[in-house]
Write a protein that holds these residues in place. Structure first.
Motif: not given
Length: 262
Positions: A58, A16, A61-63, A65-66
């Motif tokens: 993180r 990550l 992909s998580e970043i 989305t945010d």
């Protein structure tokens, strides 16, 4: 131990995003909003119209989305954000002690390295290596755990389909074989490597045997685990005559052959 083998989740988390990684955040068709930076120690990165965004710990992909949620409706109807890692900060594993090339070795994304692979990468064991006394030092949350193991145990685990995979920061230590020291009236006094359980007469033979000035009664000196020292007098003639048992020698023992008084 079970947690020595079950590290798949930890390996995923190892890659990550973390401080030191170089990342790029790009808003598709809006080059003015592209950011390329090295993640600072606080784990956050600034992005236009959004401010500081937590990226450490993180997945890209998580970043994404945010950022899409933050940008949608503010300025863009359907923003498309791409977060990518340009260069990872070093994730390193270490091997120290009695190997040909001790030091740090890089752990790369998607490429797991086992203890056996690391031993091969480091050139293998030296002649002084103790095959039965290796250690894996691993940081777990707020504590350091030391796993002792032998190559025999490692080989058996691999045959069972259980390989010991390494995590960033892991340290494998290969210890030096402890010697038995032979002193006094022997032809070649010094330190000798012997296998666990070798007989006293074998180590005397390695040292060239007793001299003509030596007493036939030698002293076996052993430091116990509690720190006390035990001294055993052994009559070598009685061993050869079959009247006494040839005692076993342990690494770290000292054999002293005093001079005869007669």
């Amino acid at each position: 131990p079970k947690d020595l083998f079950d590290v798949a989740d930890e390996l995923k988390r190892a890659f990550l995003i973390c401080p030191g990684d170089q990342i790029q955040i790009r808003l598709v068709q809006h080059d003015d909003f592209s950011v390329s930076t090295v993640v600072p120690p606080d784990g956050t990165v600034g992005f236009p119209m959004v401010g500081r965004v937590k990226v450490a710990g993180r997945a890209p992909s998580e970043i994404e989305t945010d950022l899409v949620k933050a940008l949608r409706g503010v300025e863009f109807a359907d923003p498309q954000v791409i977060v990518s890692v340009v260069k990872y900060a070093p994730r390193t594993i270490y091997i120290l002690g009695e190997v040909e090339s001790p030091g740090g070795y890089p752990l790369r994304p998607g490429g797991a390295i086992s203890v056996q692979m690391l031993l091969a990468m480091s050139g293998g064991l030296t002649e002084e290596a103790e095959r039965g006394r290796l250690e894996l030092v691993r940081r777990q949350k707020d504590k350091t755990v030391i796993y002792p193991f032998s190559l025999t145990q490692l080989d058996a685990a691999v045959k069972e389909g259980r390989d010991v995979l390494l995590l960033p920061g892991d340290v494998v230590i290969v210890k030096r074989r402890r010697k038995v020291y032979v002193m006094g009236c022997v032809r070649n006094p010094g330190g000798y490597v012997v296998e666990e359980g070798a007989a006293l007469t074998r180590i005397l033979a390695k040292a060239g045997g007793l001299t003509r000035m030596a007493s036939p009664v030698v002293r076996l000196i052993r430091r116990l685990e509690d720190g006390r020292v035990r001294i055993l007098s052994v009559d070598v003639r009685a061993i050869f005559d079959g009247r006494e048992t040839d005692p076993e020698i342990r690494p770290g023992d000292t054999v002293f052959a005093p001079e005869s008084l007669f």
